[in-house]
Design a protein around this motif. Sequence first.
Motif, short mmCIF file in Angstrom:
data_model
loop_
_atom_site.label_atom_id
_atom_site.label_comp_id
_atom_site.label_asym_id
_atom_site.label_seq_id
_atom_site.Cartn_x
_atom_site.Cartn_y
_atom_site.Cartn_z
N MET A 1 5.07 -7.93 -6.58
CA MET A 1 5.67 -6.75 -5.74
C MET A 1 4.88 -5.67 -5.66
SD MET A 1 9.52 -5.04 -5.58
CE MET A 1 8.93 -3.72 -6.79
N GLY A 2 4.48 -5.12 -4.59
CA GLY A 2 3.64 -3.86 -4.39
C GLY A 2 2.46 -4.18 -3.47
N ILE A 3 1.21 -3.84 -3.50
CA ILE A 3 0.27 -4.06 -2.67
C ILE A 3 -0.66 -4.72 -3.39
CG2 ILE A 3 -1.59 -2.69 -1.32
CD1 ILE A 3 1.45 -2.08 -0.62
N ASN A 4 -1.16 -6.05 -2.78
CA ASN A 4 -2.08 -6.65 -3.50
C ASN A 4 -3.21 -6.89 -2.52
OD1 ASN A 4 -0.24 -7.42 -5.63
ND2 ASN A 4 1.03 -8.11 -3.83
N PRO A 20 10.05 -6.19 -1.35
CA PRO A 20 11.20 -6.84 -0.55
C PRO A 20 12.47 -5.90 -0.50
CG PRO A 20 10.78 -7.76 -2.85
CD PRO A 20 9.52 -6.93 -2.43
N PRO A 21 13.52 -5.92 -0.02
CA PRO A 21 13.63 -7.15 1.22
C PRO A 21 13.11 -6.64 2.72
CG PRO A 21 15.64 -6.10 1.03
CD PRO A 21 14.69 -5.65 0.18
N VAL A 22 12.72 -5.53 2.84
CA VAL A 22 12.18 -5.14 4.11
C VAL A 22 10.97 -4.08 4.24
CG1 VAL A 22 14.65 -5.02 4.87
CG2 VAL A 22 13.60 -2.75 3.87
N ASN A 23 10.29 -4.12 3.18
CA ASN A 23 9.02 -3.30 3.07
C ASN A 23 9.22 -1.80 3.51
OD1 ASN A 23 7.50 -5.34 2.03
ND2 ASN A 23 7.18 -6.16 4.19
N ALA A 24 10.60 -1.10 2.98
CA ALA A 24 10.51 0.12 3.10
C ALA A 24 9.72 0.68 1.68
CB ALA A 24 11.82 0.56 2.70
N ILE A 25 8.80 1.38 2.14
CA ILE A 25 7.59 1.78 1.18
C ILE A 25 7.91 2.84 0.35
CG2 ILE A 25 5.02 2.03 1.08
CD1 ILE A 25 5.95 -0.47 2.45
N PHE A 31 0.14 5.35 -1.14
CA PHE A 31 -1.03 5.66 -1.74
C PHE A 31 -1.73 4.31 -2.32
CE2 PHE A 31 0.95 9.81 -2.54
CZ PHE A 31 -0.17 10.51 -1.97
N ALA A 32 -1.43 3.35 -2.44
CA ALA A 32 -1.60 2.11 -3.12
C ALA A 32 -2.37 1.16 -1.85
CB ALA A 32 -0.82 1.26 -3.67
N ILE A 33 -1.69 1.44 -0.77
CA ILE A 33 -2.32 0.72 0.53
C ILE A 33 -3.44 1.42 0.98
CG2 ILE A 33 -1.84 0.83 3.25
CD1 ILE A 33 1.05 0.33 2.67
N ALA A 34 -3.64 2.85 0.86
CA ALA A 34 -4.99 3.50 1.17
C ALA A 34 -5.93 3.25 0.05
CB ALA A 34 -4.68 5.00 0.94
N GLU A 54 4.56 -9.58 3.37
CA GLU A 54 5.54 -10.57 3.32
C GLU A 54 6.83 -9.92 3.49
OE1 GLU A 54 4.91 -13.57 2.30
OE2 GLU A 54 2.74 -13.34 1.56
N ASN A 55 7.97 -10.91 3.33
CA ASN A 55 9.35 -10.24 3.65
C ASN A 55 9.94 -10.59 5.22
OD1 ASN A 55 9.47 -9.94 0.90
ND2 ASN A 55 8.30 -8.18 1.02
#
Length: 256
Positions: A1-4, A20-25, A31-34, A54-55
Amino acid sequence: MGINRHTESTGVAVVTIDYPPVNAIPTDGWFAIADEIREAGRDRKTKVVVLRAENRGFNAGVDIKEIQSKPGHQALIDANHGCFEAFGAVYDCPVPVIASVQGFCLGGGIGLVGNADVVIASDDATFGLPEVDRGALGAATHLARLVPQHLMRALFYTASTITAQQLHHHGSVYQVVPRAELDAATLKVAENIAAKDGRVIRAAKKALNGIDIQDVHRSYRYEQGFTFELNLAGVADEIRARFDDDLAASKSGNQE
């Protein structure tokens, strides 16, 4: 789970959102996406970045429960800074970013997709900004990159959604494919770009950003100021509390 992040094939870096389940970040997730997109772009072997999820859906926006669970305004400030960093990382990435979208794409998801270079969507994908219904503002800057001005305003005021097929009609979604074929279709476009000379691709990204008619960073930051104002005035808390009450009543009615 997280950003990979992983390398899918030569020159293609893939960043996957998985909450999961809906990708409410949560705040750390933005910051991890960035961080992952920036790291991919710094690798000179990277020619294109794919942003996928995913999800059930691509993105449900900010994790409102996280913000409501903490006192004061610091959680909201942190979330807004995280969104600003994530959206900016997509736009400023030195190579093209392809958004691969399935299911719902809401709130902050629009910020990511609107700043992407290419959008591939599954045939069940929908896009929208429910901000007005949550007592917030933001990402109209990015929705305006997906649809014409008056449609953007109508969608924003009504908190309505628009389908991938409709966005394809407007030219902002490049391809619409069955959900089962989304990853393969996205990778095919990514590999097409990655087959080019990386020096030219990086120069092209810089050139296209340089001729953009809108300063997306300044525009989005301007919007965020009104979100802070609505929260300081207590308007956002009042609307979110009303939304929570309505949701609880709906669940209670369904159980009877």
